[in-house]
Design a protein around this motif. Structure first.
Motif, PDB file in Angstrom:
ATOM      1  N   LEU A 133       8.435   7.996 -14.530  1.00 20.04           N
ATOM      2  CA  LEU A 133       7.903   8.689 -13.350  1.00 20.04           C
ATOM      3  C   LEU A 133       8.906   9.708 -12.805  1.00 20.04           C
ATOM      4  O   LEU A 133      10.099   9.449 -12.731  1.00 20.04           O
ATOM      5  CB  LEU A 133       7.586   7.691 -12.244  1.00 20.04           C
ATOM      6  CG  LEU A 133       6.240   6.958 -12.289  1.00 20.04           C
ATOM      7  CD1 LEU A 133       6.152   6.000 -11.109  1.00 20.04           C
ATOM      8  CD2 LEU A 133       5.065   7.907 -12.287  1.00 20.04           C
ATOM      9  N   GLY A 134       8.404  10.862 -12.382  1.00 13.39           N
ATOM     10  CA  GLY A 134       9.229  11.853 -11.723  1.00 13.39           C
ATOM     11  C   GLY A 134       9.482  11.462 -10.277  1.00 13.39           C
ATOM     12  O   GLY A 134       8.851  10.557  -9.729  1.00 13.39           O
ATOM     13  N   ALA A 135      10.394  12.171  -9.636  1.00 12.93           N
ATOM     14  CA  ALA A 135      10.801  11.834  -8.275  1.00 12.93           C
ATOM     15  C   ALA A 135       9.620  11.900  -7.303  1.00 12.93           C
ATOM     16  O   ALA A 135       9.482  11.040  -6.423  1.00 12.93           O
ATOM     17  CB  ALA A 135      11.915  12.776  -7.824  1.00 12.93           C
ATOM     18  N   GLU A 136       8.759  12.907  -7.435  1.00 13.26           N
ATOM     19  CA  GLU A 136       7.636  13.060  -6.509  1.00 13.26           C
ATOM     20  C   GLU A 136       6.692  11.858  -6.586  1.00 13.26           C
ATOM     21  O   GLU A 136       6.251  11.323  -5.565  1.00 13.26           O
ATOM     22  CB  GLU A 136       6.859  14.344  -6.820  1.00 13.26           C
ATOM     23  CG  GLU A 136       5.705  14.595  -5.860  1.00 13.26           C
ATOM     24  CD  GLU A 136       4.865  15.812  -6.242  1.00 13.26           C
ATOM     25  OE1 GLU A 136       4.065  16.265  -5.408  1.00 13.26           O
ATOM     26  OE2 GLU A 136       4.999  16.289  -7.391  1.00 13.26           O
ATOM     27  N   ALA A 137       6.384  11.430  -7.826  1.00  9.29           N
ATOM     28  CA  ALA A 137       5.470  10.309  -8.008  1.00  9.29           C
ATOM     29  C   ALA A 137       6.100   9.000  -7.540  1.00  9.29           C
ATOM     30  O   ALA A 137       5.427   8.156  -6.943  1.00  9.29           O
ATOM     31  CB  ALA A 137       5.057  10.197  -9.477  1.00  9.29           C
ATOM     32  N   VAL A 141       4.445   6.570  -4.695  1.00 12.44           N
ATOM     33  CA  VAL A 141       4.069   5.175  -4.937  1.00 12.44           C
ATOM     34  C   VAL A 141       4.831   4.230  -4.018  1.00 12.44           C
ATOM     35  O   VAL A 141       4.242   3.335  -3.392  1.00 12.44           O
ATOM     36  CB  VAL A 141       4.306   4.802  -6.421  1.00 12.44           C
ATOM     37  CG1 VAL A 141       4.117   3.303  -6.626  1.00 12.44           C
ATOM     38  CG2 VAL A 141       3.369   5.587  -7.332  1.00 12.44           C
ATOM     39  N   VAL A 142       6.140   4.412  -3.912  1.00  9.02           N
ATOM     40  CA  VAL A 142       6.963   3.529  -3.075  1.00  9.02           C
ATOM     41  C   VAL A 142       6.501   3.588  -1.615  1.00  9.02           C
ATOM     42  O   VAL A 142       6.404   2.563  -0.935  1.00  9.02           O
ATOM     43  CB  VAL A 142       8.457   3.891  -3.187  1.00  9.02           C
ATOM     44  CG1 VAL A 142       9.285   3.120  -2.168  1.00  9.02           C
ATOM     45  CG2 VAL A 142       8.966   3.618  -4.598  1.00  9.02           C
ATOM     46  N   LEU A 231      -1.456  13.435  -7.989  1.00  8.70           N
ATOM     47  CA  LEU A 231      -0.652  12.227  -7.823  1.00  8.70           C
ATOM     48  C   LEU A 231      -1.406  11.009  -8.348  1.00  8.70           C
ATOM     49  O   LEU A 231      -2.638  10.998  -8.394  1.00  8.70           O
ATOM     50  CB  LEU A 231      -0.319  12.045  -6.342  1.00  8.70           C
ATOM     51  CG  LEU A 231       0.651  13.090  -5.767  1.00  8.70           C
ATOM     52  CD1 LEU A 231       0.679  13.021  -4.249  1.00  8.70           C
ATOM     53  CD2 LEU A 231       2.055  12.905  -6.342  1.00  8.70           C
ATOM     54  N   PRO A 232      -0.676   9.948  -8.738  1.00 13.21           N
ATOM     55  CA  PRO A 232      -1.342   8.759  -9.306  1.00 13.21           C
ATOM     56  C   PRO A 232      -2.201   8.034  -8.282  1.00 13.21           C
ATOM     57  O   PRO A 232      -1.973   8.122  -7.070  1.00 13.21           O
ATOM     58  CB  PRO A 232      -0.169   7.895  -9.770  1.00 13.21           C
ATOM     59  CG  PRO A 232       1.011   8.369  -9.002  1.00 13.21           C
ATOM     60  CD  PRO A 232       0.790   9.821  -8.752  1.00 13.21           C
ATOM     61  N   LYS A 233      -3.211   7.326  -8.797  1.00 18.61           N
ATOM     62  CA  LYS A 233      -4.110   6.527  -7.963  1.00 18.61           C
ATOM     63  C   LYS A 233      -3.754   5.056  -8.140  1.00 18.61           C
ATOM     64  O   LYS A 233      -3.532   4.595  -9.258  1.00 18.61           O
ATOM     65  CB  LYS A 233      -5.568   6.756  -8.374  1.00 18.61           C
ATOM     66  CG  LYS A 233      -6.066   8.165  -8.172  1.00 18.61           C
ATOM     67  CD  LYS A 233      -7.490   8.345  -8.693  1.00 18.61           C
ATOM     68  CE  LYS A 233      -7.556   8.324 -10.207  1.00 18.61           C
ATOM     69  NZ  LYS A 233      -8.879   8.726 -10.731  1.00 18.61           N
ATOM     70  N   GLY A 234      -3.740   4.322  -7.040  1.00 14.96           N
ATOM     71  CA  GLY A 234      -3.398   2.901  -7.085  1.00 14.96           C
ATOM     72  C   GLY A 234      -4.629   2.057  -7.360  1.00 14.96           C
ATOM     73  O   GLY A 234      -5.459   1.846  -6.465  1.00 14.96           O
ATOM     74  N   VAL A 235      -4.756   1.557  -8.569  1.00 17.85           N
ATOM     75  CA  VAL A 235      -5.907   0.736  -8.956  1.00 17.85           C
ATOM     76  C   VAL A 235      -5.632  -0.710  -8.531  1.00 17.85           C
ATOM     77  O   VAL A 235      -4.678  -1.331  -8.997  1.00 17.85           O
ATOM     78  CB  VAL A 235      -6.147   0.813 -10.473  1.00 17.85           C
ATOM     79  CG1 VAL A 235      -7.303  -0.090 -10.883  1.00 17.85           C
ATOM     80  CG2 VAL A 235      -6.434   2.252 -10.898  1.00 17.85           C
ATOM     81  N   VAL A 236      -6.471  -1.226  -7.647  1.00 20.31           N
ATOM     82  CA  VAL A 236      -6.296  -2.589  -7.146  1.00 20.31           C
ATOM     83  C   VAL A 236      -7.016  -3.559  -8.085  1.00 20.31           C
ATOM     84  O   VAL A 236      -8.232  -3.490  -8.254  1.00 20.31           O
ATOM     85  CB  VAL A 236      -6.856  -2.723  -5.713  1.00 20.31           C
ATOM     86  CG1 VAL A 236      -6.732  -4.167  -5.231  1.00 20.31           C
ATOM     87  CG2 VAL A 236      -6.125  -1.771  -4.767  1.00 20.31           C
ATOM     88  N   LEU A 237      -6.239  -4.464  -8.697  1.00 19.48           N
ATOM     89  CA  LEU A 237      -6.798  -5.449  -9.629  1.00 19.48           C
ATOM     90  C   LEU A 237      -6.528  -6.852  -9.094  1.00 19.48           C
ATOM     91  O   LEU A 237      -5.417  -7.156  -8.653  1.00 19.48           O
ATOM     92  CB  LEU A 237      -6.173  -5.299 -11.018  1.00 19.48           C
ATOM     93  CG  LEU A 237      -6.425  -3.974 -11.741  1.00 19.48           C
ATOM     94  CD1 LEU A 237      -5.643  -3.920 -13.051  1.00 19.48           C
ATOM     95  CD2 LEU A 237      -7.907  -3.756 -12.014  1.00 19.48           C
ATOM     96  N   THR A 238      -7.541  -7.696  -9.162  1.00 19.71           N
ATOM     97  CA  THR A 238      -7.408  -9.078  -8.707  1.00 19.71           C
ATOM     98  C   THR A 238      -7.035  -9.995  -9.870  1.00 19.71           C
ATOM     99  O   THR A 238      -7.072  -9.593 -11.037  1.00 19.71           O
ATOM    100  CB  THR A 238      -8.732  -9.572  -8.101  1.00 19.71           C
ATOM    101  OG1 THR A 238      -9.731  -9.591  -9.139  1.00 19.71           O
ATOM    102  CG2 THR A 238      -9.192  -8.673  -6.965  1.00 19.71           C
TER     103      THR A 238
END
Length: 665
Positions: A133-137, A141-142, A231-238
């Motif tokens: 991951l690059g700095a922007e991503a 995320v963080v 930018l990346p999307k946060g996929v919520v997995l159960t």
């Protein structure tokens, strides 16, 4: 012809613009599968592996001394269970709570898996960070996932400490390998608490605590998609989403539709653990108490790791299989003579035998393919390809060369990895099989591209999926969540139907197997009105020996396509020499030579047309590129998919120059 590999859902309503949902042929109208019976969380999945394997090996690594890697050293299931319990308790003592997020940031290694399993045990939510991951991503995320704790390696530690001002919520960094005085000093300056991974385990020994209470519906992970745009999307997995994959594979094994995994099996973990595919594979292997050996962290040393580990299960991506295919054929072509004759005859004989379901041959497996089989360690019994479509030609070659059960899966992060899978008895290539027993699939019309679920004999349309493995939402992004799921109006409100759009265009073949043929969004129109799906053409070009990577582009102001090709240098030189073009000069001169460019265009056009590409789809000019597309130069996503928008901008000057030259002709 009656369907063989899928069945339409009998009572499903007929909806204009949609095909009827289909399921795996052995699943039929029975309820879609969920977690394996008796397993109610990913922690319980791990306990099952512990119960089966106990003191047998679980996680293995190679210790490097003076630059030389030794044999694999193993820790047992029981030992890792103890470490998991201690590490999780240590994190709780430091202030992490149930339902808090925990970052994992490194190449594949034992500590990554221990951190993940501790999260499942104590109900933390894992957030993997791609190693590239690059700095922007990373900042995005963080910040979005509100990460206070991150487990990482020494090299990533310095990277994050230098980003401290952009990450005000970050509090604790747990270092997996070693601390240096410089890192300790820098962390103190940046007001970040630094811990050794093993010290956190010791804290857990001193401060034991009760395990969490995760259920099937608890969130297991926020898995950020690499994304080819934005930018990346946060996929919520159960826990249910991931365990539905385990349950589906287990069911296929019980029905004798897939290789039977046992605790005697071994696996090399080298595909990034930040990707959902590798994480699901590991959960499946844990369920059966199998062994997991990690590569050294360097893909250039992967063959050496394979030779030592000798795995029985091998999961990889088309990029590797394409490379094997190209290198083998380049070597055979260069060798020529009787050896090349024998190899081609062996390939022809074994390929013909695939029609009867046979992958072995008493003579050719020993005489011709023995050395190649050893390149994966010599013991591989089952091979799985995922992440992107694999050409039929390459898949057939892998089947016959390695004499192993070969499967291909299709899916996305949003489907918890696989949503389709090929069958044990089906040795015909060129498709991705039928729906996993935990899910169902239907096709939606795409009228602007000419695809219809009513097409005869093979319905076509956008692949939509529903089932227990389908994600719940994009984290903190209701707009994109709504766009991805199909909604219907009910009592004046828009209701989520659970059907998830993939963005991929699929086709049911005459035996009910899914073939991925296009992308909904990656389409452009040429000046004469013809539509071009560049990924399809790039996939064809990428199976030619002279092509390592391909980028095809065009627009509605031009009447043809042009391309950027990263050649395989040795294969290209061989082709040039056959056509009397001088190769005894600097490679940059060769790549800029109009004669070499014309030859590449001619060769690729001839090849593409043999693979059913239309004339207007084939490139009319080429820029030969010495530097590969990579994550580092921003042209590939962390899952090695071409970032089309970035590539267009990066090569704009070359694209314009190619069109100008074509107009002069």
């Amino acid at each position: 012809m009656p369907l063989k590999y899928t069945l339409e859902v009998k009572d499903a309503p007929s909806i204009p613009g949609e095909g009827k949902p289909r399921r795996h042929f052995i699943q039929g109208d029975k309820p879609l599968l969920s977690a394996p019976e008796g397993i109610n969380s990913l922690y319980e999945n791990f306990l099952r592996g512990v119960k089966l394997a106990g003191d047998d090996p679980f996680l293995g690594h190679r210790t490097v001394v003076n630059g030389e890697a030794g044999e694999y050293e193993w820790e047992s299931y029981n030992k890792i269970l103890e470490r998991v319990k201690n590490f999780g308790a240590g994190l709780i003592h430091l202030g992490l709570k149930a339902n808090d997020t925990l970052g994992l940031y490194s190449v594949n290694r034992r500590e990554w898996v221990i951190g993940e399993q501790a999260s499942y045990m104590y109900e933390f939510i894992t957030v993997p960070l791609y190693d590239t991951l690059g700095a922007e991503a990373v900042e995005y995320v963080v910040s979005q996932a509100e990460l206070r704790f991150i487990c990482l390696t020494q090299d990533k530690t310095e990277h994050l400490l230098n980003m401290r001002e952009a990450l005000p919520g970050l509090e604790h960094l747990i270092v997996m390998d070693a601390l240096t005085d410089n890192l300790v000093t820098l962390a103190a300056e940046k007001k970040i608490k630094l811990h050794l991974f093993t010290d956190v385990e010791k804290l857990g020994v001193e401060h034991p605590t009760a395990i969490g209470s995760a259920t099937l519906d608890s969130v297991a992970t926020i898995c950020y998609t690499s994304g080819t745009t934005g930018l990346p999307k946060g996929v919520v997995l159960t826990h249910r989403n991931i365990l539905a994959e385990v349950g589906a594979i287990n069911y296929l094994m019980e029905q004798k539709r897939f290789y039977r995994i046992t605790k005697a099996d071994s696996y090399i973990s080298y595909l990034p653990l930040a990707h959902v595919l590798e994480r699901v594979v590991i959960q499946v292997l844990i369920y059966y108490g199998a062994r997991l050996g990690f590569y050294q962290g360097d893909t250039l040393k992967l063959l050496d790791d394979l030779a030592v580990l000798k795995p029985t299960v091998f999961v990889s991506v088309p990029r590797l299989f394409n490379r094997i295919f190209d290198k083998v054929w380049a070597t055979v072509t260069a060798k020529g003579g009787f050896g090349a004759y024998l190899f081609k005859r062996a390939v022809r004989t074994k390929t013909d035998n695939l029609a009867t379901g046979s992958t072995n041959h008493w003579l050719w497996d020993r005489l011709v393919f023995g050395k190649l089989k050893q390149s994966l360690g010599g013991n591989v019994k089952v091979i799985v390809s995922g992440s992107a479509p694999l050409s039929a030609e390459v898949m057939d070659f892998v089947r016959i060369a390695f004499n192993a059960q070969m499967y291909e899966g299709y899916g996305q992060t949003e489907t918890s990895a696989a949503v389709t899978f090929t069958d044990i008895d089906d040795t015909k290539s060129g498709h991705v099989g039928s729906p996993f027993p935990c899910s169902e699939i239907k096709l939606l019309d795409v009228p602007e591209m000419g695809y219809s679920s009513l097409d005869k004999p093979c319905p076509r349309g956008e692949v939509c999926t529903r089932g227990n493995n389908i994600f719940t939402e994009y984290y903190k992004d209701p707009k994109r969540t709504k766009e991805t799921f199909i909604h219907i109006e009910k009592d004046g409100e828009m209701v989520n139907t659970g059907w998830c759009r993939s963005g991929d265009v699929g086709m049911w073949d005459e035996q009910g197997r899914l073939i991925i043929i296009d992308r909904v969004k990656n389409l452009f129109k040429l000046a004469q009105g013809e539509y071009v799906a560049p990924e399809r053409v790039e996939n064809i070009y990428s199976t030619h020996p002279i092509v390592t990577q391909a980028f095809v582009t065009g627009n509605s102001l031009e009447s043809c396509t042009v391309g950027v090709i990263v050649p395989d240098e040795d294969s290209l030189k061989a082709l040039l020499q056959e056509n009397s073009i001088d190769t005894k000069r600097d490679i940059a001169d060769i790549y800029q030579d109009p004669a070499a460019q014309k030859l590449v265009v001619r060769e690729l056009t001839k090849f593409a047309k043999k693979h059913d590409a239309k004339g207007f789809e084939c490139i009319k000019h080429v820029h030969l590129e010495a530097s590969p597309f990579s994550v580092e130069n921003g042209l590939l996503s962390p899952t090695f998919k071409l970032k089309r928008k970035e590539a267009q901008a990066y090569y704009m000057n070359h694209i314009n120059a190619m069109y100008e030259e074509l107009k002069k002709k």
